[in-house]
Structure formats: structure tokens, C-alpha cells
Write a protein that holds these residues in place. Structure first.
Motif, PDB file in Angstrom:
ATOM      1  N   CYS A   1       4.254   3.644  -1.279  1.00  0.00           N
ATOM      2  CA  CYS A   1       3.956   2.297  -0.826  1.00  0.00           C
ATOM      3  C   CYS A   1       2.485   1.957  -1.094  1.00  0.00           C
ATOM      4  O   CYS A   1       1.602   2.698  -0.689  1.00  0.00           O
ATOM      5  CB  CYS A   1       4.265   2.191   0.665  1.00  0.00           C
ATOM      6  SG  CYS A   1       3.775   0.609   1.371  1.00  0.00           S
TER       7      CYS A   1
ATOM      8  N   GLU B   1       0.830  -0.326   0.189  1.00  0.00           N
ATOM      9  CA  GLU B   1       0.231  -0.877   1.396  1.00  0.00           C
ATOM     10  C   GLU B   1      -0.207   0.219   2.372  1.00  0.00           C
ATOM     11  O   GLU B   1      -1.340   0.241   2.805  1.00  0.00           O
ATOM     12  CB  GLU B   1       1.247  -1.816   2.050  1.00  0.00           C
ATOM     13  CG  GLU B   1       0.658  -2.784   3.039  1.00  0.00           C
ATOM     14  CD  GLU B   1      -0.395  -3.689   2.430  1.00  0.00           C
ATOM     15  OE1 GLU B   1      -0.242  -4.097   1.265  1.00  0.00           O
ATOM     16  OE2 GLU B   1      -1.383  -3.976   3.121  1.00  0.00           O
ATOM     17  N   CYS B   2       0.706   1.135   2.687  1.00  0.00           N
ATOM     18  CA  CYS B   2       0.372   2.175   3.666  1.00  0.00           C
ATOM     19  C   CYS B   2       0.226   3.552   3.019  1.00  0.00           C
ATOM     20  O   CYS B   2      -0.198   4.499   3.661  1.00  0.00           O
ATOM     21  CB  CYS B   2       1.416   2.218   4.790  1.00  0.00           C
ATOM     22  SG  CYS B   2       3.054   2.741   4.257  1.00  0.00           S
TER      23      CYS B   2
ATOM     24  N   CYS C   1       9.426  -0.875   2.202  1.00  0.00           N
ATOM     25  CA  CYS C   1       8.848   0.295   2.861  1.00  0.00           C
ATOM     26  C   CYS C   1       9.380   0.406   4.290  1.00  0.00           C
ATOM     27  O   CYS C   1       9.289  -0.548   5.056  1.00  0.00           O
ATOM     28  CB  CYS C   1       7.324   0.168   2.873  1.00  0.00           C
ATOM     29  SG  CYS C   1       6.535   1.525   3.756  1.00  0.00           S
TER      30      CYS C   1
ATOM     31  N   CYS D   1       6.056   0.180   6.897  1.00  0.00           N
ATOM     32  CA  CYS D   1       5.294  -1.042   7.168  1.00  0.00           C
ATOM     33  C   CYS D   1       6.036  -2.312   6.761  1.00  0.00           C
ATOM     34  O   CYS D   1       5.559  -3.414   7.003  1.00  0.00           O
ATOM     35  CB  CYS D   1       3.928  -0.964   6.476  1.00  0.00           C
ATOM     36  SG  CYS D   1       4.018  -1.048   4.684  1.00  0.00           S
TER      37      CYS D   1
END
Ligand SMILES: [Zn+2]
Length: 69
Positions: A11, A13-14, A28, A31
């Protein structure tokens, strides 16, 4: 029968690893970010879910000491 491919992706993002059998995009589980499964995001591909989840376990145990927070 259509052949399913299981993909392990990271991911953006995280930074966590996850597994998807979807061909184009995934969400994901940590998140909720929608991720396009481009080849640069895919870490590994597998033909069966068991192999994929075992690989995922290894990845997670390797990165357990690594926190991005
Ligand atoms: Zn995420």
C-alpha cells in the motif's frame, strides 16, 4: 475455468503488505485506500492462495521491526 492470480502488493499510503486476487485494483484492508495494481506496486504473483499467504506471512515477519509511524 479462468486462472486466478494472487498478487502481493504494498500500500502506497500506509506501506503495509496485502494480498489480492483482483486483476486491476485493490483496497487496502488496513487504511481503505484504493490501489491500482501496477507492476511497480506488485511484490510477487502466485497461482494459488496458500503460497501467496505464506509469502505474505514471511514478508510481515521480516518487516515487523520496521515502523513508519
Ligand atoms: Zn494502506
Amino acid at each position: 475455468m479462468s486462472r486466478r492470480q494472487f498478487k502481493i502488493y504494498r500500500c502506497p499510503e500506509c506501506g503495509r503488505f496485502s494480498l489480492s486476487s483482483s486483476s486491476r485494483s485493490a483496497k487496502c484492508p488496513y487504511c481503505g485506500t484504493a490501489i491500482h495494481l501496477t507492476s511497480s506496486r506488485i511484490i510477487a504473483r502466485f497461482q494459488n492462495a496458500r503460497e501467496a499467504s505464506e509469502y505474505l506471512k514471511k514478508l510481515k515477519s521480516k518487516s515487523s521491526g520496521f515502523k513508519t509511524f
